[in-house]
Design a protein around this motif. Structure first.
Motif, PDB file in Angstrom:
ATOM      1  N   TYR A  59     -50.431  23.926  42.061  1.00 36.80           N
ATOM      2  CA  TYR A  59     -51.536  23.298  41.360  1.00 36.80           C
ATOM      3  C   TYR A  59     -51.413  23.487  39.865  1.00 36.80           C
ATOM      4  N   GLU A  60     -51.898  22.470  39.179  1.00 38.99           N
ATOM      5  CA  GLU A  60     -51.859  22.420  37.719  1.00 38.99           C
ATOM      6  C   GLU A  60     -53.292  22.603  37.228  1.00 38.99           C
ATOM      7  N   GLN A  61     -53.486  23.585  36.369  1.00 36.85           N
ATOM      8  CA  GLN A  61     -54.807  23.821  35.794  1.00 36.85           C
ATOM      9  C   GLN A  61     -54.736  23.553  34.293  1.00 36.85           C
ATOM     10  N   THR A  62     -55.549  22.627  33.822  1.00 36.77           N
ATOM     11  CA  THR A  62     -55.614  22.307  32.406  1.00 36.77           C
ATOM     12  C   THR A  62     -56.973  22.751  31.888  1.00 36.77           C
ATOM     13  N   THR A  63     -56.966  23.578  30.865  1.00 37.46           N
ATOM     14  CA  THR A  63     -58.193  24.068  30.261  1.00 37.46           C
ATOM     15  C   THR A  63     -58.280  23.559  28.830  1.00 37.46           C
ATOM     16  N   LEU A  64     -59.380  22.894  28.513  1.00 39.89           N
ATOM     17  CA  LEU A  64     -59.591  22.417  27.153  1.00 39.89           C
ATOM     18  C   LEU A  64     -60.044  23.577  26.292  1.00 39.89           C
ATOM     19  N   LEU A  65     -59.417  23.747  25.154  1.00 47.01           N
ATOM     20  CA  LEU A  65     -59.743  24.830  24.231  1.00 47.01           C
ATOM     21  C   LEU A  65     -60.399  24.247  22.988  1.00 47.01           C
ATOM     22  N   GLY A  66     -61.690  24.379  22.885  1.00 40.70           N
ATOM     23  CA  GLY A  66     -62.403  23.864  21.712  1.00 40.70           C
ATOM     24  C   GLY A  66     -62.469  22.354  21.710  1.00 40.70           C
ATOM     25  N   SER A  67     -61.591  21.728  20.971  1.00 41.40           N
ATOM     26  CA  SER A  67     -61.592  20.270  20.887  1.00 41.40           C
ATOM     27  C   SER A  67     -60.806  19.669  22.045  1.00 41.40           C
ATOM     28  N   LYS A  68     -60.963  18.394  22.231  1.00 43.51           N
ATOM     29  CA  LYS A  68     -60.246  17.705  23.307  1.00 43.51           C
ATOM     30  C   LYS A  68     -58.761  17.552  23.004  1.00 43.51           C
ATOM     31  N   MET A  69     -58.365  17.847  21.792  1.00 40.75           N
ATOM     32  CA  MET A  69     -56.968  17.714  21.407  1.00 40.75           C
ATOM     33  C   MET A  69     -56.129  18.913  21.845  1.00 40.75           C
ATOM     34  N   THR A  70     -56.755  20.059  22.078  1.00 37.51           N
ATOM     35  CA  THR A  70     -56.027  21.277  22.395  1.00 37.51           C
ATOM     36  C   THR A  70     -56.294  21.666  23.840  1.00 37.51           C
ATOM     37  N   SER A  71     -55.237  21.925  24.587  1.00 33.54           N
ATOM     38  CA  SER A  71     -55.404  22.340  25.972  1.00 33.54           C
ATOM     39  C   SER A  71     -54.332  23.354  26.347  1.00 33.54           C
ATOM     40  N   LYS A  72     -54.610  24.090  27.400  1.00 36.18           N
ATOM     41  CA  LYS A  72     -53.679  25.090  27.926  1.00 36.18           C
ATOM     42  C   LYS A  72     -53.412  24.737  29.381  1.00 36.18           C
ATOM     43  N   MET A  73     -52.131  24.707  29.749  1.00 36.03           N
ATOM     44  CA  MET A  73     -51.773  24.374  31.123  1.00 36.03           C
ATOM     45  C   MET A  73     -51.232  25.598  31.839  1.00 36.03           C
ATOM     46  N   LYS A  74     -51.552  25.679  33.119  1.00 38.46           N
ATOM     47  CA  LYS A  74     -51.084  26.779  33.956  1.00 38.46           C
ATOM     48  C   LYS A  74     -50.709  26.182  35.309  1.00 38.46           C
ATOM     49  N   PHE A  75     -49.598  26.635  35.871  1.00 36.72           N
ATOM     50  CA  PHE A  75     -49.161  26.170  37.187  1.00 36.72           C
ATOM     51  C   PHE A  75     -49.087  27.357  38.129  1.00 36.72           C
ATOM     52  N   THR A  76     -49.559  27.158  39.350  1.00 36.50           N
ATOM     53  CA  THR A  76     -49.494  28.190  40.375  1.00 36.50           C
ATOM     54  C   THR A  76     -49.017  27.537  41.660  1.00 36.50           C
ATOM     55  N   SER A  77     -48.075  28.181  42.317  1.00 34.11           N
ATOM     56  CA  SER A  77     -47.560  27.689  43.588  1.00 34.11           C
ATOM     57  C   SER A  77     -48.234  28.470  44.715  1.00 34.11           C
ATOM     58  N   TRP A  78     -48.423  27.834  45.847  1.00 37.60           N
ATOM     59  CA  TRP A  78     -48.978  28.542  46.993  1.00 37.60           C
ATOM     60  C   TRP A  78     -48.200  28.185  48.246  1.00 37.60           C
ATOM     61  N   THR A  79     -48.315  29.025  49.225  1.00 38.65           N
ATOM     62  CA  THR A  79     -47.654  28.813  50.502  1.00 38.65           C
ATOM     63  C   THR A  79     -48.704  28.849  51.607  1.00 38.65           C
ATOM     64  N   PRO A  80     -48.402  28.338  52.788  1.00 38.65           N
ATOM     65  CA  PRO A  80     -49.394  28.303  53.875  1.00 38.65           C
ATOM     66  C   PRO A  80     -49.882  29.692  54.298  1.00 38.65           C
ATOM     67  N   TRP A  81     -49.110  30.718  54.043  1.00 39.29           N
ATOM     68  CA  TRP A  81     -49.532  32.054  54.453  1.00 39.29           C
ATOM     69  C   TRP A  81     -50.286  32.796  53.342  1.00 39.29           C
ATOM     70  N   GLY A  82     -50.703  32.063  52.307  1.00 43.55           N
ATOM     71  CA  GLY A  82     -51.593  32.610  51.299  1.00 43.55           C
ATOM     72  C   GLY A  82     -50.949  33.292  50.114  1.00 43.55           C
ATOM     73  N   GLU A  83     -49.672  33.130  49.919  1.00 39.78           N
ATOM     74  CA  GLU A  83     -48.989  33.747  48.783  1.00 39.78           C
ATOM     75  C   GLU A  83     -49.077  32.825  47.573  1.00 39.78           C
ATOM     76  N   ASN A  84     -49.532  33.367  46.448  1.00 43.60           N
ATOM     77  CA  ASN A  84     -49.618  32.601  45.202  1.00 43.60           C
ATOM     78  C   ASN A  84     -48.624  33.140  44.195  1.00 43.60           C
ATOM     79  N   ILE A  85     -47.931  32.252  43.503  1.00 42.51           N
ATOM     80  CA  ILE A  85     -46.919  32.624  42.521  1.00 42.51           C
ATOM     81  C   ILE A  85     -47.213  31.870  41.229  1.00 42.51           C
ATOM     82  N   GLU A  86     -47.420  32.594  40.125  1.00 41.06           N
ATOM     83  CA  GLU A  86     -47.607  31.916  38.843  1.00 41.06           C
ATOM     84  C   GLU A  86     -46.269  31.353  38.396  1.00 41.06           C
ATOM     85  N   VAL A  87     -46.274  30.115  37.991  1.00 46.73           N
ATOM     86  CA  VAL A  87     -45.063  29.395  37.618  1.00 46.73           C
ATOM     87  C   VAL A  87     -45.019  29.265  36.099  1.00 46.73           C
TER      88      VAL A  87
END
Length: 95
Positions: free
Chosen positions: A44-72
């Protein structure tokens, strides 16, 4: 994560054939989350707006069916997570 790394990850997701499964907004549209899947493997891709709409921070996390999450943090991280998933669970990869 730098903007260029985020774009490379998004390009890899598209190239590999991941499908956008779900998308929604949180915190009064300041956070957007998009879920991509390829078989039972997902990221999953998470985009967070920082202050203005021009600035954003992206974060990616992978998951598996057995509940393991890995920050990408790079395409390599995502590729290795997918490769491990494929190696240990080939029967779960159905598209």
């Amino acid at each position: 994560m730098t903007h260029n790394k985020a774009l490379l990850i998004k390009k890899w997701i598209k190239t590999m054939g991941f499908k956008l499964t779900k998308s929604h907004s949180l915190d009064h549209h300041k956070k957007k989350i998009k879920y991509y899947t390829l078989g039972n493997f997902g990221v999953y891709e998470q985009t967070t707006l920082l202050g203005s709409k021009m600035t954003s921070k992206m974060k990616f996390t992978s998951w598996t069916p057995w509940g393991e999450n890995i920050e990408v943090n790079s395409v390599k991280d995502l590729w290795l997570a997918y490769e491990d998933f494929e190696k240990y669970n080939p029967n779960l990869l159905t598209t």
